[in-house]
Design a protein around this motif. Structure first.
Motif, PDB file in Angstrom:
ATOM      1  N   GLU A  64       2.458   1.866  -3.341  1.00  0.00           N
ATOM      2  CA  GLU A  64       1.676   2.335  -4.453  1.00  0.00           C
ATOM      3  C   GLU A  64       1.365   3.652  -4.279  1.00  0.00           C
ATOM      4  O   GLU A  64       1.164   4.250  -4.689  1.00  0.00           O
ATOM      5  CB  GLU A  64       0.584   1.159  -4.442  1.00  0.00           C
ATOM      6  N   ARG A  65       1.205   4.232  -2.869  1.00  0.00           N
ATOM      7  CA  ARG A  65       0.918   5.139  -2.749  1.00  0.00           C
ATOM      8  C   ARG A  65       1.891   6.486  -3.143  1.00  0.00           C
ATOM      9  O   ARG A  65       1.370   7.420  -3.540  1.00  0.00           O
ATOM     10  CB  ARG A  65       0.479   5.328  -0.789  1.00  0.00           C
ATOM     11  N   SER A  66       3.285   5.967  -2.466  1.00  0.00           N
ATOM     12  CA  SER A  66       4.336   6.741  -2.696  1.00  0.00           C
ATOM     13  C   SER A  66       4.443   7.602  -4.454  1.00  0.00           C
ATOM     14  O   SER A  66       4.513   7.978  -5.043  1.00  0.00           O
ATOM     15  CB  SER A  66       5.326   6.143  -2.293  1.00  0.00           C
TER      16      SER A  66
ATOM     17  N   TYR B  44       0.753  -0.953  -0.354  1.00  0.00           N
ATOM     18  CA  TYR B  44       0.393  -0.353  -0.156  1.00  0.00           C
ATOM     19  C   TYR B  44       0.907   1.261  -0.041  1.00  0.00           C
ATOM     20  O   TYR B  44       0.743   2.352  -0.697  1.00  0.00           O
ATOM     21  CB  TYR B  44      -1.085  -0.047   1.565  1.00  0.00           C
ATOM     22  N   ASP B  45       1.582   1.368   0.472  1.00  0.00           N
ATOM     23  CA  ASP B  45       2.874   2.578   0.996  1.00  0.00           C
ATOM     24  C   ASP B  45       3.599   2.925  -0.070  1.00  0.00           C
ATOM     25  O   ASP B  45       3.639   4.106  -0.584  1.00  0.00           O
ATOM     26  CB  ASP B  45       4.270   2.033   2.366  1.00  0.00           C
TER      27      ASP B  45
END
Length: 74
Positions: free
Chosen positions: A31-33, A28-29
């Motif tokens: 992809e978010r970054s 998740y991190d």
């Protein structure tokens, strides 16, 4: 929603707790970054532990990131 954002430096600061270290959290991190980067934002991540135990070094990293941004011609 990000933890901290400095618009003038286009800098996002994320503080990562335990749930960020699971496989799902890491994915998740990342992809978010990537999404934030695609909008021209730089993302810096710190663990909560680093903020609690190495606050001065965390501040130094943030200061360096902002200094680099200010050196880039607009």
């Amino acid at each position: 929603i990000v933890d901290f954002y400095c618009a003038s430096a286009k800098l996002v600061i994320e503080l990562d707790g335990q749930h960020h270290f699971t496989e799902q959290g890491k994915h998740y991190d990342a992809e978010r970054s990537q999404i934030l980067n695609s909008h021209g934002l730089r993302v810096i991540r710190f663990t909560n532990h680093d903020v609690d135990t190495k606050f001065s070094q965390v501040c130094d990293v943030i200061h360096h990131a902002i200094s680099q941004t200010e050196a880039i011609p607009k």
